[in-house]
Motif scaffolding. Structure first.
Motif, PDB file in Angstrom:
ATOM      1  N   UNK A   1      12.301  42.907  38.913  1.00 14.72           N
ATOM      2  CA  UNK A   1      12.035  44.073  39.761  1.00 14.72           C
ATOM      3  C   UNK A   1      11.470  43.650  41.120  1.00 14.72           C
ATOM      4  N   UNK A   2      10.501  42.732  41.096  1.00  7.66           N
ATOM      5  CA  UNK A   2       9.919  42.253  42.352  1.00  7.66           C
ATOM      6  C   UNK A   2      10.972  41.541  43.191  1.00  7.66           C
ATOM      7  N   UNK A   3      11.726  40.660  42.586  1.00 11.38           N
ATOM      8  CA  UNK A   3      12.745  39.896  43.309  1.00 11.38           C
ATOM      9  C   UNK A   3      13.800  40.834  43.901  1.00 11.38           C
ATOM     10  N   UNK A   4      14.268  41.787  43.092  1.00 12.21           N
ATOM     11  CA  UNK A   4      15.314  42.705  43.549  1.00 12.21           C
ATOM     12  C   UNK A   4      14.845  43.544  44.724  1.00 12.21           C
ATOM     13  N   UNK A   5      13.607  43.966  44.683  1.00  5.25           N
ATOM     14  CA  UNK A   5      13.103  44.867  45.719  1.00  5.25           C
ATOM     15  C   UNK A   5      12.554  44.118  46.933  1.00  5.25           C
ATOM     16  N   UNK A   6      11.974  42.964  46.705  1.00  6.26           N
ATOM     17  CA  UNK A   6      11.365  42.240  47.818  1.00  6.26           C
ATOM     18  C   UNK A   6      12.362  41.331  48.535  1.00  6.26           C
ATOM     19  N   UNK A   7      13.271  40.728  47.784  1.00  7.02           N
ATOM     20  CA  UNK A   7      14.209  39.769  48.363  1.00  7.02           C
ATOM     21  C   UNK A   7      15.662  40.243  48.307  1.00  7.02           C
ATOM     22  N   UNK A   8      15.920  41.257  47.511  1.00  2.00           N
ATOM     23  CA  UNK A   8      17.264  41.783  47.384  1.00  2.00           C
ATOM     24  C   UNK A   8      17.483  42.970  48.287  1.00  2.00           C
ATOM     25  N   UNK A   9      18.479  43.740  47.971  1.00  2.00           N
ATOM     26  CA  UNK A   9      18.885  44.844  48.826  1.00  2.00           C
ATOM     27  C   UNK A   9      18.233  46.172  48.489  1.00  2.00           C
ATOM     28  N   UNK A  10      17.547  46.239  47.358  1.00  2.00           N
ATOM     29  CA  UNK A  10      16.855  47.478  47.020  1.00  2.00           C
ATOM     30  C   UNK A  10      15.612  47.625  47.892  1.00  2.00           C
ATOM     31  N   UNK A  11      15.276  48.863  48.207  1.00  2.00           N
ATOM     32  CA  UNK A  11      14.044  49.081  48.962  1.00  2.00           C
ATOM     33  C   UNK A  11      12.853  48.954  48.016  1.00  2.00           C
ATOM     34  N   UNK A  12      11.770  48.446  48.551  1.00  2.00           N
ATOM     35  CA  UNK A  12      10.562  48.246  47.746  1.00  2.00           C
ATOM     36  C   UNK A  12       9.750  49.528  47.735  1.00  2.00           C
ATOM     37  N   UNK A  13       9.420  49.992  46.555  1.00  2.00           N
ATOM     38  CA  UNK A  13       8.590  51.186  46.442  1.00  2.00           C
ATOM     39  C   UNK A  13       7.167  50.845  46.869  1.00  2.00           C
ATOM     40  N   UNK A  14       6.477  51.828  47.372  1.00  2.00           N
ATOM     41  CA  UNK A  14       5.085  51.633  47.803  1.00  2.00           C
ATOM     42  C   UNK A  14       4.237  51.088  46.660  1.00  2.00           C
ATOM     43  N   UNK A  15       4.485  51.578  45.450  1.00  2.00           N
ATOM     44  CA  UNK A  15       3.702  51.159  44.286  1.00  2.00           C
ATOM     45  C   UNK A  15       3.976  49.707  43.892  1.00  2.00           C
ATOM     46  N   UNK A  16       5.076  49.123  44.385  1.00  2.00           N
ATOM     47  CA  UNK A  16       5.420  47.741  44.040  1.00  2.00           C
ATOM     48  C   UNK A  16       4.962  46.730  45.083  1.00  2.00           C
ATOM     49  N   UNK A  17       4.517  47.182  46.230  1.00  2.00           N
ATOM     50  CA  UNK A  17       4.217  46.274  47.337  1.00  2.00           C
ATOM     51  C   UNK A  17       3.042  45.345  47.053  1.00  2.00           C
ATOM     52  N   UNK A  18       2.153  45.725  46.168  1.00  2.00           N
ATOM     53  CA  UNK A  18       1.007  44.880  45.846  1.00  2.00           C
ATOM     54  C   UNK A  18       1.245  44.010  44.609  1.00  2.00           C
TER      55      UNK A  18
END
Length: 108
Positions: free
Chosen positions: A40-57
């Protein structure tokens, strides 16, 4: 820390802080869950999915350490010396793949 020392440290932690190891099926489910958190972190932080606010930390290192902890638990409870297994795997990959990646035009 060498892998065999990490296995000992995890075993001592289980004996000191845990009641016992979860059974192998439970640990396999936990491993799957932890790998999912890494994905989930990799997909959202380094992939094309947008990172949810709740995942940024979320801390990728912490999640990878969770994966490692459960892998060490599984190795301990199934009698695997992970240091030996890793050393053998690295030797095999070194012999098998010595020129493979250098000759891969996709990596140039």
């Amino acid at each position: 820390m060498k892998i065999d020392n990490a296995q000992i440290a995890v075993d001592e932690w289980i004996k000191t802080h845990g009641v016992r190891y979860f059974n192998e099926l439970t640990n396999m489910a936990q491993l799957t869950e932890e790998v999912g958190e890494v994905a989930r972190i990799i997909a959202r932080r380094y992939g094309e999915q947008s990172e949810k606010e709740s995942d940024k930390d979320k801390d990728l290192g912490e999640e990878l350490a969770d994966v490692l902890f459960v892998v060490l638990c599984l190795a301990n409870q199934t009698g695997i010396n992970l240091q030996d297994a890793f050393d053998k795997k690295l030797d095999l990959k070194t012999k098998r793949d010595h020129d493979r990646h250098h000759n891969n035009d996709k990596l140039k």
